[in-house]
Design an enzyme around this catalytic site. Structure first.
Site, PDB file in Angstrom:
ATOM      1  N   HIS A 118       0.872  -1.163   0.000  1.00 55.81           N
ATOM      2  CA  HIS A 118       0.000   0.000   0.000  1.00 55.81           C
ATOM      3  C   HIS A 118       0.916   1.223   0.000  1.00 55.81           C
ATOM      4  O   HIS A 118       2.008   1.178   0.580  1.00 55.81           O
ATOM      5  CB  HIS A 118      -0.818  -0.051   1.297  1.00 55.81           C
ATOM      6  CG  HIS A 118      -1.887   0.994   1.417  1.00 55.81           C
ATOM      7  ND1 HIS A 118      -1.629   2.295   1.770  1.00 55.81           N
ATOM      8  CD2 HIS A 118      -3.232   0.912   1.261  1.00 55.81           C
ATOM      9  CE1 HIS A 118      -2.765   2.968   1.825  1.00 55.81           C
ATOM     10  NE2 HIS A 118      -3.755   2.156   1.518  1.00 55.81           N
ATOM     11  N   ASP A 195       3.181  -4.228   8.017  1.00 57.30           N
ATOM     12  CA  ASP A 195       1.970  -3.432   7.860  1.00 57.30           C
ATOM     13  C   ASP A 195       0.806  -4.398   8.061  1.00 57.30           C
ATOM     14  O   ASP A 195       0.464  -5.173   7.169  1.00 57.30           O
ATOM     15  CB  ASP A 195       1.956  -2.805   6.467  1.00 57.30           C
ATOM     16  CG  ASP A 195       0.631  -2.125   6.165  1.00 57.30           C
ATOM     17  OD1 ASP A 195      -0.287  -2.172   7.007  1.00 57.30           O
ATOM     18  OD2 ASP A 195       0.516  -1.549   5.065  1.00 57.30           O
ATOM     19  N   LYS A 221     -10.397  -0.280  10.514  1.00 61.57           N
ATOM     20  CA  LYS A 221     -10.564  -1.542   9.784  1.00 61.57           C
ATOM     21  C   LYS A 221     -10.749  -2.704  10.758  1.00 61.57           C
ATOM     22  O   LYS A 221     -11.053  -3.816  10.362  1.00 61.57           O
ATOM     23  CB  LYS A 221      -9.325  -1.821   8.914  1.00 61.57           C
ATOM     24  CG  LYS A 221      -9.056  -0.772   7.849  1.00 61.57           C
ATOM     25  CD  LYS A 221      -7.814  -1.146   7.070  1.00 61.57           C
ATOM     26  CE  LYS A 221      -7.187   0.025   6.358  1.00 61.57           C
ATOM     27  NZ  LYS A 221      -7.827   0.360   5.089  1.00 61.57           N
TER      28      LYS A 221
HETATM   29  N1  PMP Z   1      -1.776  -0.558   4.685  1.00 62.27           N
HETATM   30  C1  PMP Z   1      -2.724  -1.301   4.109  1.00 62.27           C
HETATM   31  C2  PMP Z   1      -2.382  -2.680   3.630  1.00 62.27           C
HETATM   32  C3  PMP Z   1      -4.009  -0.793   3.969  1.00 62.27           C
HETATM   33  O1  PMP Z   1      -4.958  -1.533   3.395  1.00 62.27           O
HETATM   34  C4  PMP Z   1      -4.297   0.515   4.446  1.00 62.27           C
HETATM   35  C5  PMP Z   1      -5.673   1.120   4.299  1.00 62.27           C
HETATM   36  N2  PMP Z   1      -6.222   1.052   3.006  1.00 62.27           N
HETATM   37  C6  PMP Z   1      -3.269   1.239   5.047  1.00 62.27           C
HETATM   38  C7  PMP Z   1      -2.032   0.663   5.152  1.00 62.27           C
HETATM   39  C8  PMP Z   1      -3.464   2.624   5.546  1.00 62.27           C
HETATM   40  O2  PMP Z   1      -4.365   2.693   6.582  1.00 62.27           O
HETATM   41  P1  PMP Z   1      -4.958   4.089   7.039  1.00 62.27           P
HETATM   42  O3  PMP Z   1      -5.510   4.739   5.806  1.00 62.27           O
HETATM   43  O4  PMP Z   1      -6.008   3.726   8.006  1.00 62.27           O
HETATM   44  O5  PMP Z   1      -3.840   4.856   7.650  1.00 62.27           O
END
Ligand code: PMP
Length: 404
Positions: A118, A195, A221
């Site tokens: 991500h 992560d 999440k």
């Molecule tokens: N890492 C992964 C694998 C994610 O799916 C996400 C959220 N889409 C994030 C990091 C970032 O999370 P946040 O937007 O809540 O900071």
């Protein structure tokens, strides 16, 4: 035999009461159970105050609630509360580490990420590379969207100080074989950051057993509120890291010229922390610790298998993740020939199916998998097999319509 029933679990989620809603965007944000809403209200009404350590009843009540939340999250991760740092999300947890490491790493050092990441576990390292000349390496992915572990030995070189990879992909659902990553990192004396944004929502963890050094995830999440996240770090690692944000509530002493800092976790929690968010996440962790996770995981796996089988059978549909269900989270991304994912998701929403479209903050991954965007269904414990069947019918209909 299990007493887990998704239809019963569903009733604990007031956000799912909306008629006709099939919420299948859980990898973006999950819905919250009543237990979390109750805890938030109770905190705001009965315990709202700051956590300055002021000896009046509301400050003490807020501090007690904040401490209890940290303990609950620590229990969910099987770690000591002092190793749990509250942040504002996974992104802020990873930025905390990357920014802090700017004081520890330089041009002789390497950080290894992967093509599966991500953007929030890529851009902080790109920034560190720009600022400090740190070298950046990236582990490739296989054609089915898993980390290519066969390449670990060549990418994780002796100058590597940190391997920062996803525990579970938010696009392909691939779950990382952490032991292999840890072994490669240990061989060169590197730390491992995971992560965990997509793994934390799927049951309690044993972080010390996993072998990583740092772990980041988001509250929203994981059945908790938005605006709260967690960074776990092994004690020695947190003790070694300098602070990221500086300001109130994280110091030992301050003069006009300099400051010394408190021990972790407070060292990393400058300013008034997201107290209510932490309380909500603590309630989510407490609630989750009472659930039958082996049964829930089996249920989520059944949903995933059904979605994969159904989507694969549709003409011109390509899945972006592994087909086998071993080491795989309930995230199913797909591309439909001749149909753009935005239009498809808009069309599916008219039938009540909430899916995410786009590159899901993973552009390099989409590029290497040969797709500019995809549609993604992601399941939580409250989703039902009938919703997957409904989705498959809706996708089939939508494709006919959009290709006409
Ligand atoms: N890492 C992964 C694998 C994610 O799916 C996400 C959220 N889409 C994030 C990091 C970032 O999370 P946040 O937007 O809540 O900071």
């Amino acid at each position: 035999p299990s007493d887990f029933d998704p239809r019963v679990a569903r009733r604990q989620f007031p956000g799912l009461a909306e008629p006709g809603l099939h919420y299948l965007d859980n990898a973006a944000t999950a819905q919250v159970p009543e237990a979390v809403l109750d805890a938030l209200r109770r905190f705001e009404v009965e315990a709202r105050g700051n956590v300055h350590g002021t000896p009046h009843r509301r400050s003490l009540a807020a501090q007690a609630a904040y401490d209890a939340a940290r303990a609950a999250v620590a229990a969910y991760l099987n770690v000591a509360p002092r190793e749990v740092v509250f942040t504002y999300g996974a992104t802020s947890a990873i930025n905390l580490v990357a920014d802090s490491l700017a004081d520890r790493l330089g041009p002789a050092d390497r950080v290894v990420v992967s093509w599966l990441e991500h953007h929030s576990n890529l851009l902080p390292w790109q920034k560190l590379a720009r600022r400090r000349g740190v070298r950046l390496g990236a582990l490739p992915v296989t054609a089915e969207g898993r980390l290519d572990l066969a390449r670990l030995g060549e990418v994780v070189r002796p100058d590597t100080r940190l391997v920062a990879v996803t525990h579970c992909s938010n696009v392909t659902g691939a779950e990382t074989d952490v032991a292999a990553v840890v072994e490669a990192a240990r061989a060169v004396g590197a730390l491992v950051l995971l992560d965990g944004a997509q793994r934390a929502p799927h049951g309690p963890l044993d972080l010390p057993g996993l072998g990583a050094d740092l772990y980041a995830f988001s509250g929203h999440k994981t059945y908790g509120p938005t605006g709260i996240g967690v960074l776990w770090g092994r004690s020695e690692v947190l003790d070694w890291l300098p602070p990221f944000m500086v300001g109130g509530q994280m110091i030992r002493s301050v003069t006009m010229d300099e400051a010394s800092f408190a021990d972790p976790p407070r060292r990393f929690e400058a300013g008034t922390p997201p107290i209510a968010g932490a309380v909500g996440l603590g309630a989510a962790a407490d609630w989750a610790l009472g659930l039958d996770w082996p049964a829930i995981r089996a249920h989520e796996r059944r949903l995933t298998a059904r979605a994969i089988a159904g989507l694969r059978a549709l003409p011109g549909v390509r899945l972006l993740g592994p087909l086998d269900l071993e080491r795989r989270g309930p995230v199913v991304s797909f591309v439909a020939e001749g149909v753009d994912s935005l239009g498809l998701c808009r069309r599916l929403d008219r039938d009540g199916f909430a899916l995410r479209s786009g590159h899901h903050c993973a552009q390099p991954l989409h590029a290497v998998l040969g797709a500019s965007s995809s549609a993604r269904a992601s399941f939580a414990l409250y989703n039902e097999e009938s919703e997957v069947d409904g989705l498959l019918l809706a996708v089939e209909r939508a494709l006919v319509e959009l290709r006409a």
